[in-house]
Motif scaffolding. Structure first.
Motif, PDB file in Angstrom:
ATOM      1  N   ASP A 167      -3.979  13.357 -13.350  1.00 29.77           N
ATOM      2  CA  ASP A 167      -3.777  12.401 -14.444  1.00 29.77           C
ATOM      3  C   ASP A 167      -4.259  11.044 -13.938  1.00 29.77           C
ATOM      4  OD1 ASP A 167      -2.907  10.568 -16.308  1.00 29.77           O
ATOM      5  OD2 ASP A 167      -0.844  11.308 -16.391  1.00 29.77           O
ATOM      6  N   ALA A 168      -5.270  10.488 -14.581  1.00 27.83           N
ATOM      7  CA  ALA A 168      -5.877   9.252 -14.083  1.00 27.83           C
ATOM      8  C   ALA A 168      -4.946   8.055 -14.184  1.00 27.83           C
ATOM      9  CB  ALA A 168      -7.165   8.954 -14.850  1.00 27.83           C
ATOM     10  N   ASP A 169      -3.933   8.119 -15.049  1.00 29.28           N
ATOM     11  CA  ASP A 169      -3.043   6.969 -15.240  1.00 29.28           C
ATOM     12  C   ASP A 169      -1.602   7.437 -15.409  1.00 29.28           C
ATOM     13  OD1 ASP A 169      -2.413   4.302 -15.404  1.00 29.28           O
ATOM     14  OD2 ASP A 169      -3.015   4.066 -17.494  1.00 29.28           O
ATOM     15  N   PRO A 170      -1.022   8.006 -14.353  1.00 34.19           N
ATOM     16  CA  PRO A 170       0.346   8.522 -14.467  1.00 34.19           C
ATOM     17  C   PRO A 170       1.369   7.398 -14.558  1.00 34.19           C
ATOM     18  CG  PRO A 170      -0.378   8.603 -12.189  1.00 34.19           C
ATOM     19  CD  PRO A 170      -1.571   8.180 -13.007  1.00 34.19           C
ATOM     20  N   VAL A 171       2.571   7.760 -14.971  1.00 34.41           N
ATOM     21  CA  VAL A 171       3.696   6.828 -14.981  1.00 34.41           C
ATOM     22  C   VAL A 171       4.397   6.916 -13.630  1.00 34.41           C
ATOM     23  CG1 VAL A 171       5.848   6.151 -16.113  1.00 34.41           C
ATOM     24  CG2 VAL A 171       3.971   7.120 -17.463  1.00 34.41           C
ATOM     25  N   LEU A 172       4.660   5.768 -13.012  1.00 40.36           N
ATOM     26  CA  LEU A 172       5.272   5.724 -11.694  1.00 40.36           C
ATOM     27  C   LEU A 172       6.714   5.214 -11.771  1.00 40.36           C
ATOM     28  CD1 LEU A 172       2.396   4.050  -9.615  1.00 40.36           C
ATOM     29  CD2 LEU A 172       2.716   6.459 -10.169  1.00 40.36           C
ATOM     30  N   PRO A 173       7.581   5.677 -10.862  1.00 41.72           N
ATOM     31  CA  PRO A 173       8.984   5.214 -10.845  1.00 41.72           C
ATOM     32  C   PRO A 173       9.136   3.962  -9.987  1.00 41.72           C
ATOM     33  CG  PRO A 173       8.710   6.986  -9.268  1.00 41.72           C
ATOM     34  CD  PRO A 173       7.362   6.787  -9.909  1.00 41.72           C
ATOM     35  N   THR A 174       8.740   2.803 -10.494  1.00 37.56           N
ATOM     36  CA  THR A 174       8.786   1.566  -9.715  1.00 37.56           C
ATOM     37  C   THR A 174      10.174   0.929  -9.777  1.00 37.56           C
ATOM     38  OG1 THR A 174       8.253  -0.104 -11.398  1.00 37.56           O
ATOM     39  CG2 THR A 174       6.428   1.214 -10.552  1.00 37.56           C
ATOM     40  N   VAL A 175      10.387  -0.102  -8.956  1.00 30.99           N
ATOM     41  CA  VAL A 175      11.673  -0.799  -8.972  1.00 30.99           C
ATOM     42  C   VAL A 175      11.907  -1.523 -10.298  1.00 30.99           C
ATOM     43  CG1 VAL A 175      11.751  -1.111  -6.475  1.00 30.99           C
ATOM     44  CG2 VAL A 175      10.659  -2.853  -7.897  1.00 30.99           C
ATOM     45  N   ALA A 176      10.855  -1.753 -11.061  1.00 31.09           N
ATOM     46  CA  ALA A 176      10.982  -2.420 -12.356  1.00 31.09           C
ATOM     47  C   ALA A 176      11.087  -1.421 -13.502  1.00 31.09           C
ATOM     48  CB  ALA A 176       9.793  -3.345 -12.595  1.00 31.09           C
ATOM     49  N   VAL A 210       0.835  -1.205   0.000  1.00 31.61           N
ATOM     50  CA  VAL A 210       0.000   0.000   0.000  1.00 31.61           C
ATOM     51  C   VAL A 210       0.869   1.254   0.000  1.00 31.61           C
ATOM     52  CG1 VAL A 210      -1.733   1.305   1.296  1.00 31.61           C
ATOM     53  CG2 VAL A 210      -1.872  -1.200   1.190  1.00 31.61           C
ATOM     54  N   THR A 211       1.865   1.280   0.879  1.00 27.39           N
ATOM     55  CA  THR A 211       2.643   2.500   1.046  1.00 27.39           C
ATOM     56  C   THR A 211       3.521   2.820  -0.164  1.00 27.39           C
ATOM     57  OG1 THR A 211       4.392   1.282   2.214  1.00 27.39           O
ATOM     58  CG2 THR A 211       2.651   2.277   3.554  1.00 27.39           C
ATOM     59  N   THR A 212       3.925   1.795  -0.920  1.00 30.18           N
ATOM     60  CA  THR A 212       4.708   2.096  -2.121  1.00 30.18           C
ATOM     61  C   THR A 212       3.885   2.876  -3.140  1.00 30.18           C
ATOM     62  OG1 THR A 212       4.161  -0.074  -3.051  1.00 30.18           O
ATOM     63  CG2 THR A 212       6.286   0.129  -1.930  1.00 30.18           C
ATOM     64  N   VAL A 213       2.577   2.646  -3.165  1.00 29.80           N
ATOM     65  CA  VAL A 213       1.714   3.396  -4.081  1.00 29.80           C
ATOM     66  C   VAL A 213       1.768   4.879  -3.736  1.00 29.80           C
ATOM     67  CG1 VAL A 213      -0.661   3.747  -4.865  1.00 29.80           C
ATOM     68  CG2 VAL A 213       0.204   1.424  -4.502  1.00 29.80           C
ATOM     69  N   SER A 214       1.600   5.204  -2.457  1.00 28.56           N
ATOM     70  CA  SER A 214       1.668   6.604  -2.031  1.00 28.56           C
ATOM     71  C   SER A 214       3.044   7.192  -2.317  1.00 28.56           C
ATOM     72  CB  SER A 214       1.369   6.710  -0.534  1.00 28.56           C
ATOM     73  OG  SER A 214       0.086   6.227  -0.233  1.00 28.56           O
ATOM     74  N   SER A 215       4.085   6.405  -2.028  1.00 29.35           N
ATOM     75  CA  SER A 215       5.450   6.883  -2.225  1.00 29.35           C
ATOM     76  C   SER A 215       5.736   7.172  -3.690  1.00 29.35           C
ATOM     77  CB  SER A 215       6.436   5.838  -1.695  1.00 29.35           C
ATOM     78  OG  SER A 215       7.764   6.208  -1.979  1.00 29.35           O
ATOM     79  N   TYR A 216       5.372   6.266  -4.566  1.00 31.42           N
ATOM     80  CA  TYR A 216       5.639   6.460  -5.989  1.00 31.42           C
ATOM     81  C   TYR A 216       4.834   7.631  -6.565  1.00 31.42           C
ATOM     82  CZ  TYR A 216       8.024   1.909  -6.123  1.00 31.42           C
ATOM     83  OH  TYR A 216       8.891   0.864  -5.923  1.00 31.42           O
ATOM     84  N   LEU A 217       3.599   7.779  -6.092  1.00 31.51           N
ATOM     85  CA  LEU A 217       2.773   8.878  -6.593  1.00 31.51           C
ATOM     86  C   LEU A 217       3.319  10.239  -6.176  1.00 31.51           C
ATOM     87  CD1 LEU A 217      -0.832   7.465  -6.059  1.00 31.51           C
ATOM     88  CD2 LEU A 217       0.221   8.051  -8.247  1.00 31.51           C
ATOM     89  N   ALA A 218       4.081  10.265  -5.085  1.00 26.13           N
ATOM     90  CA  ALA A 218       4.644  11.528  -4.602  1.00 26.13           C
ATOM     91  C   ALA A 218       5.922  11.912  -5.335  1.00 26.13           C
ATOM     92  CB  ALA A 218       4.920  11.424  -3.104  1.00 26.13           C
ATOM     93  N   GLN A 219       6.471  11.006  -6.138  1.00 30.05           N
ATOM     94  CA  GLN A 219       7.727  11.262  -6.837  1.00 30.05           C
ATOM     95  C   GLN A 219       7.461  11.750  -8.264  1.00 30.05           C
ATOM     96  OE1 GLN A 219      10.543   7.963  -6.476  1.00 30.05           O
ATOM     97  NE2 GLN A 219       9.492   7.285  -4.604  1.00 30.05           N
TER      98      GLN A 219
END
Length: 203
Positions: A119-128, A46-55
């Motif tokens: 933006d309903a579908d932003p790009v996130l900076p994930t580990v992948a 859950v928290t990675t979603v919030s974290s990635y959206l903040a970046q």
């Protein structure tokens, strides 16, 4: 739709955490984790979603699906068993004196961030690598279902799985297995047919 299902999975997880008794937090959870570490690890879905959206959003999409995500991450140094275990222990400590309140707060933050998206579908900076939100959230739904099951097994909590959550997690698992060349074996396994032996991908 993926956000709705993700939040359903998060609420399912929270409902399982609500059933953890005070005397169960130090009991075995999964592998070397106690229940506290298992809950802390699961909350990271859950928290990675919030974290990635903040970046800041990456410039490009590098990982195009939930199935591809799981194939990619299993080769990363961060996916090493020791690293995953240590993060789980730390996540358990980070739950603090009131784990349920911490879980609920984490879910609320993620829900608020998703509701406030321009933006309903932003790009996130994930580990992948860069991923669309709509592709990343199913990976979190998968993790929430997988480890909510582990939590229920460890504590005896009753787990009520929304059909949409099960469907999303199954789609992600099948997509990942197919990318590894085990899709047909998994299909046969689901049918109960001969030749349905496949290598478990998810520990």
């Amino acid at each position: 739709m993926t956000a709705t299902v993700f939040l359903q999975a998060a609420e399912m997880f929270a409902a399982a955490v609500e059933q953890v008794r005070d005397d169960q937090w130090d009991q075995p959870g999964l592998g070397e984790w106690d229940v506290r570490a298992l809950v802390g690890h699961t909350l990271r879905a859950v928290t990675t979603v919030s974290s990635y959206l903040a970046q800041p959003a990456p410039d490009s999409v590098e990982c195009g699906s939930a199935g591809e995500y799981f194939v990619r991450v299993r080769t990363l140094p961060a996916a090493d068993d020791r690293a995953v275990a240590d993060r789980g222990h730390q996540a358990g400590r980070d739950l603090g004196p009131d784990p349920l309140a911490t879980v609920r707060a984490g879910i609320a933050r993620a829900g608020d961030r998703l509701a406030q998206l321009e933006d309903a579908d932003p790009v996130l900076p994930t580990v992948a690598g860069g991923m669309r939100l709509s592709d990343y959230l199913p990976t979190r739904t998968f993790e929430l279902l997988a480890h909510s099951n582990d939590l229920a097994a460890a504590t005896g909590a009753a787990l009520v799985v929304p059909p949409e959550v099960a469907e999303s997690a199954l789609q992600t698992a099948v997509a990942a297995m197919a990318r590894l060349g085990d899709g047909h074996a998994l299909f046969l396994h689901l049918l109960g047919r001969p030749g349905g032996e496949h290598r478990p991908m998810f520990g």
